[in-house]
Design an enzyme around this catalytic site. Structure first.
Site, PDB file in Angstrom:
ATOM      1  N   ASP A   1       0.829  -1.043  -0.404  1.00 19.52           N
ATOM      2  CA  ASP A   1      -0.253   0.098  -0.076  1.00 19.52           C
ATOM      3  C   ASP A   1       1.005   0.992  -0.105  1.00 19.52           C
ATOM      4  O   ASP A   1       2.316   0.903   0.205  1.00 19.52           O
ATOM      5  CB  ASP A   1      -1.035   0.111   1.032  1.00 19.52           C
ATOM      6  N   GLY A   2       0.481   2.042  -0.782  1.00 16.86           N
ATOM      7  CA  GLY A   2       1.214   3.495  -0.934  1.00 16.86           C
ATOM      8  C   GLY A   2       1.762   3.902  -1.840  1.00 16.86           C
ATOM      9  O   GLY A   2       2.141   4.982  -1.339  1.00 16.86           O
ATOM     10  N   ASN A   3       1.290   3.302  -2.694  1.00 16.17           N
ATOM     11  CA  ASN A   3       1.739   3.707  -4.027  1.00 16.17           C
ATOM     12  C   ASN A   3       1.246   5.138  -4.738  1.00 16.17           C
ATOM     13  O   ASN A   3       2.792   6.170  -4.612  1.00 16.17           O
ATOM     14  CB  ASN A   3       1.402   2.960  -5.092  1.00 16.17           C
ATOM     15  N   GLY A   4       0.306   5.322  -4.515  1.00 17.30           N
ATOM     16  CA  GLY A   4      -0.369   6.532  -4.836  1.00 17.30           C
ATOM     17  C   GLY A   4       0.320   7.567  -4.343  1.00 17.30           C
ATOM     18  O   GLY A   4       0.435   9.012  -4.708  1.00 17.30           O
TER      19      GLY A   4
ATOM     20  N   HIS B   1       3.015   3.470  -8.904  1.00 15.13           N
ATOM     21  CA  HIS B   1       2.568   2.102  -8.842  1.00 15.13           C
ATOM     22  C   HIS B   1       4.600   1.437  -9.839  1.00 15.13           C
ATOM     23  O   HIS B   1       4.970   0.498  -9.449  1.00 15.13           O
ATOM     24  CB  HIS B   1       2.020   1.994  -9.872  1.00 15.13           C
TER      25      HIS B   1
ATOM     26  N   ASN C   1     -10.205  -2.423  -7.358  1.00 19.53           N
ATOM     27  CA  ASN C   1      -9.098  -1.507  -7.754  1.00 19.53           C
ATOM     28  C   ASN C   1      -9.545  -1.230  -9.284  1.00 19.53           C
ATOM     29  O   ASN C   1      -9.629  -0.385  -9.885  1.00 19.53           O
ATOM     30  CB  ASN C   1      -7.297  -2.137  -8.494  1.00 19.53           C
ATOM     31  N   TRP C   2     -10.091  -1.971 -10.059  1.00 19.09           N
ATOM     32  CA  TRP C   2     -11.499  -2.408 -11.157  1.00 19.09           C
ATOM     33  C   TRP C   2     -11.747  -0.719 -11.385  1.00 19.09           C
ATOM     34  O   TRP C   2     -12.615   0.070 -12.453  1.00 19.09           O
ATOM     35  CB  TRP C   2     -12.216  -3.548 -11.551  1.00 19.09           C
TER      36      TRP C   2
ATOM     37  N   ARG D   1       1.888  -4.676   6.897  1.00 21.89           N
ATOM     38  CA  ARG D   1       1.022  -3.993   5.421  1.00 21.89           C
ATOM     39  C   ARG D   1       1.969  -2.283   5.411  1.00 21.89           C
ATOM     40  O   ARG D   1       2.473  -2.391   6.206  1.00 21.89           O
ATOM     41  CB  ARG D   1      -0.305  -3.604   5.526  1.00 21.89           C
TER      42      ARG D   1
ATOM     43  N   ARG E   1      -5.951  -2.139   8.426  1.00 25.42           N
ATOM     44  CA  ARG E   1      -6.503  -2.649   7.170  1.00 25.42           C
ATOM     45  C   ARG E   1      -6.330  -3.389   7.136  1.00 25.42           C
ATOM     46  O   ARG E   1      -5.200  -3.614   6.724  1.00 25.42           O
ATOM     47  CB  ARG E   1      -7.907  -1.668   6.915  1.00 25.42           C
TER      48      ARG E   1
ATOM     49  N   GLU F   1       0.236 -12.896  11.947  1.00 26.05           N
ATOM     50  CA  GLU F   1       1.173 -12.117  12.970  1.00 26.05           C
ATOM     51  C   GLU F   1       0.925 -11.159  11.919  1.00 26.05           C
ATOM     52  O   GLU F   1       1.262 -11.249  10.319  1.00 26.05           O
ATOM     53  CB  GLU F   1       2.390 -12.972  13.325  1.00 26.05           C
TER      54      GLU F   1
HETATM   55  C1  FPP Z   1      -2.075   0.038  -3.326  1.00 26.60           C
HETATM   56  O1  FPP Z   1      -1.293   1.123  -3.626  1.00 26.60           O
HETATM   57  C2  FPP Z   1      -1.102  -0.542  -4.159  1.00 26.60           C
HETATM   58  C3  FPP Z   1      -2.277  -0.489  -5.636  1.00 26.60           C
HETATM   59  C4  FPP Z   1      -3.390  -0.552  -5.435  1.00 26.60           C
HETATM   60  C5  FPP Z   1      -0.855  -2.180  -6.336  1.00 26.60           C
HETATM   61  C6  FPP Z   1       0.198  -2.638  -6.723  1.00 26.60           C
HETATM   62  C7  FPP Z   1       1.121  -2.917  -7.285  1.00 26.60           C
HETATM   63  C8  FPP Z   1       1.993  -3.146  -7.692  1.00 26.60           C
HETATM   64  C9  FPP Z   1       3.026  -2.784  -6.805  1.00 26.60           C
HETATM   65  C10 FPP Z   1       2.996  -2.389  -9.091  1.00 26.60           C
HETATM   66  C11 FPP Z   1       2.549  -3.983  -9.715  1.00 26.60           C
HETATM   67  C12 FPP Z   1       2.850  -5.347  -9.171  1.00 26.60           C
HETATM   68  C13 FPP Z   1       3.053  -6.118  -9.933  1.00 26.60           C
HETATM   69  C14 FPP Z   1       3.457  -7.539  -9.028  1.00 26.60           C
HETATM   70  C15 FPP Z   1       4.581  -6.160 -10.530  1.00 26.60           C
HETATM   71  P1  FPP Z   1      -2.325   2.932  -3.739  1.00 26.60           P
HETATM   72  O2  FPP Z   1      -2.441   2.703  -5.152  1.00 26.60           O
HETATM   73  O3  FPP Z   1      -3.875   2.077  -3.248  1.00 26.60           O
HETATM   74  O4  FPP Z   1      -1.648   3.963  -2.924  1.00 26.60           O
HETATM   75  P2  FPP Z   1      -2.566   4.838  -2.375  1.00 26.60           P
HETATM   76  O5  FPP Z   1      -3.201   4.244  -1.353  1.00 26.60           O
HETATM   77  O6  FPP Z   1      -1.609   5.613  -1.757  1.00 26.60           O
HETATM   78  O7  FPP Z   1      -4.076   6.009  -2.939  1.00 26.60           O
END
Ligand code: FPP
Length: 236
Positions: free
Chosen positions: A16-19, A33, A64-65, A184, A190, A203
């Site tokens: 989590d946390g890419n965005g 991502h 996510n869709w 996580r 969560r 755990e």
């Molecule tokens: C959550 O971050 C992450 C995802 C929805 C997707 C995870 C995907 C990757 C790590 C990259 C591609 C995967 C592979 C297996 C190569 P978020 O977008 O919900 O972040 P946020 O909560 O900060 O918005």
């Protein structure tokens, strides 16, 4: 590498946390991502080195869709790239790839690539990498219930004979041991519809860092924390 007393057999990760990582840097979400895919590579390698048997990554949830189509497309193309790049490595490192989730909802190209690699790596034994794709635990539980109900209706299963093992055997994870450790990233507390049945005794370790910042050292720290926990499975 430190000599760990007990390595979790199965580690599951909510990445989590890419965005937020991207937003902090004024970048589009897809860049988050992309950076997150780097962490996936590092964590996969680290788990092989540690001797973990199963690593499950929550790469795309059934919810996510509902994200904007350009973000969904970016995630699918990252997945395609990851799979193409990993194909040779999985072969060389003897890693088996499997997927859980509603795989039929993935684009045809991704599905075919995934299927090819799953077949190609089916007898690999160093580690199993489980990708949760278009995955939702409630959906998985509903599908299992439906399948059990139809067996009861046709008479091949008695309602009184249904127990926890019967139920677990109707989940997509039927051949996978339950996770010992759930990690996580990004500090959120969560479980977000991830492996709800299977994490009953896992755990949980929450790491504050956003997923793109998650490195091998963070995995090792989470494993160390796991090793200091006293797992009682409901007993004393
Ligand atoms: C959550 O971050 C992450 C995802 C929805 C997707 C995870 C995907 C990757 C790590 C990259 C591609 C995967 C592979 C297996 C190569 P978020 O977008 O919900 O972040 P946020 O909560 O900060 O918005």
């Amino acid at each position: 590498m430190p000599d760990y007393p007990e390595i979790p057999r199965h580690i599951a990760v909510i990445m989590d946390g890419n965005g937020r990582w991207a937003k902090q840097r004024g970048l589009p979400r897809r860049e988050g991502h992309r950076a997150g895919a780097e962490s996936v590579r590092e964590v996969t390698e680290a788990c092989v080195e540690l001797g973990v048997d199963y690593l499950t990554l929550y790469a795309f949830s059934s919810e996510n869709w509902n994200r904007p189509s350009d973000e969904v497309e970016a995630l699918m193309s990252l997945l395609d790239r990851f799979l193409s790049e990993k194909q040779k490595e999985l072969r060389e490192q003897n890693i088996r790839l499997i997927a859980i989730g509603q795989i039929e909802r993935l684009p045809e190209k991704t599905r075919k690539l995934l299927q090819t690699i799953i077949v190609e790596t089916a007898d690999h034994s160093a580690m199993t990498l489980v990708l949760a794709l278009s995955y939702g635990a409630r959906e998985e539980i509903v599908a299992a219930t439906r399948s059990i109900a139809s067996k009861v209706a046709e008479g091949s299963l008695k309602a009184e004979a249904i127990d926890c093992a019967t139920f677990a055997n109707h989940l997509q994870t039927r051949d996978i041991p339950d996770p010992d450790l759930l990690i996580r990233s990004s500090g959120e507390m969560r479980v977000s519809n991830f492996l709800l049945w299977q994490i009953s005794y896992a755990e949980i370790v929450i790491v504050k860092k956003f997923w793109p910042e998650f490195r091998k050292g963070d995995l090792l720290e989470a494993v160390e924390e796991y090793q200091h926990r006293h797992r009682r499975f409901g007993a004393l």
